[in-house]
Design an enzyme around this catalytic site. Structure first.
Site, PDB file in Angstrom:
ATOM      1  N   CYS A 114      -5.827  12.942   9.409  1.00 20.77           N
ATOM      2  CA  CYS A 114      -5.040  13.381   8.201  1.00 20.77           C
ATOM      3  C   CYS A 114      -4.452  12.082   7.377  1.00 20.77           C
ATOM      4  CB  CYS A 114      -3.629  14.085   8.893  1.00 20.77           C
ATOM      5  SG  CYS A 114      -4.038  15.737   9.587  1.00 20.77           S
ATOM      6  N   HIS A 250       1.451  13.570   2.663  1.00 28.04           N
ATOM      7  CA  HIS A 250       0.621  14.294   3.220  1.00 28.04           C
ATOM      8  C   HIS A 250       1.413  15.381   3.370  1.00 28.04           C
ATOM      9  CE1 HIS A 250      -2.122  16.051   6.055  1.00 28.04           C
ATOM     10  NE2 HIS A 250      -1.291  15.659   7.207  1.00 28.04           N
ATOM     11  N   ASN A 280      -1.975  22.882   5.790  1.00 25.08           N
ATOM     12  CA  ASN A 280      -2.228  21.325   5.760  1.00 25.08           C
ATOM     13  C   ASN A 280      -3.856  21.212   5.907  1.00 25.08           C
ATOM     14  OD1 ASN A 280      -2.761  18.910   7.312  1.00 25.08           O
ATOM     15  ND2 ASN A 280      -1.540  19.201   8.931  1.00 25.08           N
TER      16      ASN A 280
HETATM   17  O1  UT7 Z   1      -1.282  16.716   9.807  1.00 27.90           O
HETATM   18  C1  UT7 Z   1      -1.250  15.951  11.153  1.00 27.90           C
HETATM   19  C2  UT7 Z   1       0.394  16.015  11.511  1.00 27.90           C
HETATM   20  N1  UT7 Z   1       0.824  17.117  11.967  1.00 27.90           N
HETATM   21  C3  UT7 Z   1       2.003  17.577  11.796  1.00 27.90           C
HETATM   22  O2  UT7 Z   1       2.673  16.739  11.214  1.00 27.90           O
HETATM   23  C4  UT7 Z   1       2.350  18.665  12.531  1.00 27.90           C
HETATM   24  C5  UT7 Z   1       3.794  18.400  13.100  1.00 27.90           C
HETATM   25  N2  UT7 Z   1       4.444  19.559  13.798  1.00 27.90           N
HETATM   26  C6  UT7 Z   1       4.868  20.526  13.256  1.00 27.90           C
HETATM   27  O3  UT7 Z   1       4.748  20.632  11.931  1.00 27.90           O
HETATM   28  C7  UT7 Z   1       5.885  21.426  14.149  1.00 27.90           C
HETATM   29  O4  UT7 Z   1       5.807  20.979  15.261  1.00 27.90           O
HETATM   30  C8  UT7 Z   1       5.315  22.738  14.269  1.00 27.90           C
HETATM   31  C9  UT7 Z   1       5.118  23.596  12.898  1.00 27.90           C
HETATM   32  C10 UT7 Z   1       3.782  22.865  14.673  1.00 27.90           C
HETATM   33  C11 UT7 Z   1       5.923  23.767  15.023  1.00 27.90           C
HETATM   34  O5  UT7 Z   1       7.269  23.672  14.778  1.00 27.90           O
HETATM   35  P1  UT7 Z   1       8.557  23.419  15.807  1.00 27.90           P
HETATM   36  O6  UT7 Z   1       9.763  23.742  15.362  1.00 27.90           O
HETATM   37  O7  UT7 Z   1       8.267  22.129  16.559  1.00 27.90           O
HETATM   38  O8  UT7 Z   1       8.091  24.375  16.921  1.00 27.90           O
HETATM   39  P2  UT7 Z   1       7.733  24.480  18.764  1.00 27.90           P
HETATM   40  O9  UT7 Z   1       6.333  24.174  18.828  1.00 27.90           O
HETATM   41  O10 UT7 Z   1       8.851  23.641  19.376  1.00 27.90           O
HETATM   42  O11 UT7 Z   1       7.877  25.963  18.947  1.00 27.90           O
HETATM   43  C12 UT7 Z   1       9.366  26.490  18.994  1.00 27.90           C
HETATM   44  C13 UT7 Z   1       8.790  28.041  19.495  1.00 27.90           C
HETATM   45  C14 UT7 Z   1       8.165  28.162  20.662  1.00 27.90           C
HETATM   46  O12 UT7 Z   1       8.906  29.243  21.443  1.00 27.90           O
HETATM   47  P3  UT7 Z   1       9.700  28.762  22.663  1.00 27.90           P
HETATM   48  O13 UT7 Z   1       8.970  28.043  23.646  1.00 27.90           O
HETATM   49  O14 UT7 Z   1      10.835  28.379  21.952  1.00 27.90           O
HETATM   50  O15 UT7 Z   1      10.077  30.502  23.302  1.00 27.90           O
HETATM   51  C15 UT7 Z   1       6.600  28.489  20.522  1.00 27.90           C
HETATM   52  O16 UT7 Z   1       5.830  28.823  21.339  1.00 27.90           O
HETATM   53  O17 UT7 Z   1       7.991  28.843  18.521  1.00 27.90           O
HETATM   54  C16 UT7 Z   1       6.832  29.402  19.374  1.00 27.90           C
HETATM   55  N3  UT7 Z   1       5.777  29.169  18.297  1.00 27.90           N
HETATM   56  C17 UT7 Z   1       5.624  30.102  17.486  1.00 27.90           C
HETATM   57  N4  UT7 Z   1       6.147  31.497  17.268  1.00 27.90           N
HETATM   58  C18 UT7 Z   1       5.750  32.166  16.246  1.00 27.90           C
HETATM   59  C19 UT7 Z   1       4.725  28.423  18.108  1.00 27.90           C
HETATM   60  N5  UT7 Z   1       3.993  28.733  17.098  1.00 27.90           N
HETATM   61  C20 UT7 Z   1       4.369  29.969  16.772  1.00 27.90           C
HETATM   62  C21 UT7 Z   1       3.854  30.745  15.684  1.00 27.90           C
HETATM   63  N6  UT7 Z   1       4.732  31.954  15.423  1.00 27.90           N
HETATM   64  N7  UT7 Z   1       2.765  30.636  15.202  1.00 27.90           N
END
Ligand code: UT7
Length: 323
Positions: A114, A250, A280
């Site tokens: 990225c 980005h 992304n």
């Molecule tokens: O380009 C390269 C660089 N990449 C990035 O910069 C990405 C960086 N990370 C992010 O953007 C975020 O961490 C995400 C958008 C990927 C995720 O957001 P988050 O607020 O960090 O969520 P999380 O991974 O902590 O997940 C929270 C909850 C989880 O459920 P529990 O364990 O709290 O019950 C996940 O299982 O949301 C759940 N979850 C979803 N729910 C509905 C994860 N993906 C989904 C989804 N739909 N698509």
């Protein structure tokens, strides 16, 4: 007197197929509301069957060449930032060269995931300032839809396909921050973090693999490292957030973008945001955002731009340029 690599043209290409968040709702356990609130993404483009990274890159190049009023053979170097080249080799860049009908110069790929476009810009700047190229096409192009695990809701809803290109040209300059062109670059990587964002296949394993990400961990590094590199770039020039006309980040997550802008002291009306429409697109996201910002009339000649990115590696960095 000094020399600068100045932007002469910019262009982009997005595949025809637009996929809204709702498309995922009957395939995996997710919702438009979750995707929008956690990432800011509303839709993304997916390449058509058979449509490749180099084809998209060539289309973006044609748009940048048209803006500059130049022909392919006026260019000395092509650099494609990509992690999703058409083939293992040759490079996507040589495929773009052939697709454009360019019969001179040299072409190669840069792979910093990225952060690839920031690394490629830095390389093009070095080639121009060292006299190895007078004009360079710098492209970010990706087909990340080809490396998704469609059952992993934590990743497959985030990425999209597309390409953007800048045409840089060697230009005489004064040597002050008022010069147009690339003013400074700041690059970093730290391979200790390779396990938080990677593709679990490759040539040596005889598989293509799919993207794996520990989203929360990457998020944590992103909010810390992006503001730090942007600050470092500006500091090298004796500038700070107040001097910036546009931050062009980005486009991975609107929350990361907002947090970085806040740390830079920049209001969101001085940030180009396209993540809602493109998702992304990895190395393509910055040139797509630059091209969109120019097409929308936001970015104008003379504007001071800071652009920053982070991705797999980890690799991250920033570039300050005057448009
Ligand atoms: O380009 C390269 C660089 N990449 C990035 O910069 C990405 C960086 N990370 C992010 O953007 C975020 O961490 C995400 C958008 C990927 C995720 O957001 P988050 O607020 O960090 O969520 P999380 O991974 O902590 O997940 C929270 C909850 C989880 O459920 P529990 O364990 O709290 O019950 C996940 O299982 O949301 C759940 N979850 C979803 N729910 C509905 C994860 N993906 C989904 C989804 N739909 N698509």
């Amino acid at each position: 007197m000094t020399r600068r690599a100045m932007v002469r043209g910019v262009g982009h290409y997005l595949p025809e197929r637009v996929v809204p968040n709702a498309w995922f709702e009957d395939k995996i356990d997710t919702s438009d509301a979750w995707i929008k609130s956690r990432s800011g993404i509303e839709r993304r483009h997916f390449a058509a069957e058979g449509e490749t990274t180099s084809q998209m890159a060539a289309k973006a190049c044609r748009a940048a060449l048209a803006m500059a009023g130049l022909a392919p053979d006026d260019v000395d170097a092509i650099i494609v930032a990509t992690s999703t080249a058409d083939l293992t080799f040759p490079s996507a860049a040589t495929m773009v060269q052939a697709e454009l009908g360019m019969t001179r110069g040299f072409a190669f790929d840069v792979q910093a995931v990225c952060a690839g476009f920031v690394f490629a810009l830095s390389q093009a700047n070095a080639l121009i300032l060292s006299g190895q190229a007078e004009r360079a096409l710098v492209i970010g192009a990706e087909t990340f839809s080809r490396i998704m695990d469609w059952e992993d809701r934590g990743t497959c809803v985030l990425f999209g396909d597309g390409a953007g290109a800048l045409l840089l040209e060697d230009t005489e300059a004064v040597g002050t921050n008022d010069d147009r062109g690339i003013l400074t670059t700041d690059l970093h990587s730290d391979g200790r973090h390779r396990d938080i964002l990677y593709v679990d296949g490759g040539v040596s394993t005889q598989t293509t693999g799919v993207l794996r990400m520990q989203g929360k961990e990457v998020f944590r590094h992103a909010v810390e490292k992006l503001a730090a590199t942007a600050h470092a770039s500006l500091e090298k020039l004796g500038l700070n957030g107040d001097d910036v006309d546009w931050m062009v980040p980005h486009q991975a997550n609107l929350r990361i973008i907002k947090s970085t802008a806040q740390k830079m002291g920049l209001p969101m009306d001085r940030v180009i945001v396209t993540v809602q429409d493109h998702g992304n697109t990895s190395a393509a996201s910055i040139p797509l955002a630059l091209s969109t910002g120019v097409a929308n009339g936001q970015i104008k000649q003379g504007d001071l731009i800071v652009t920053e990115a982070i991705g797999g590696g980890l690799a991250w960095g920033s570039v300050v340029l005057r448009w």
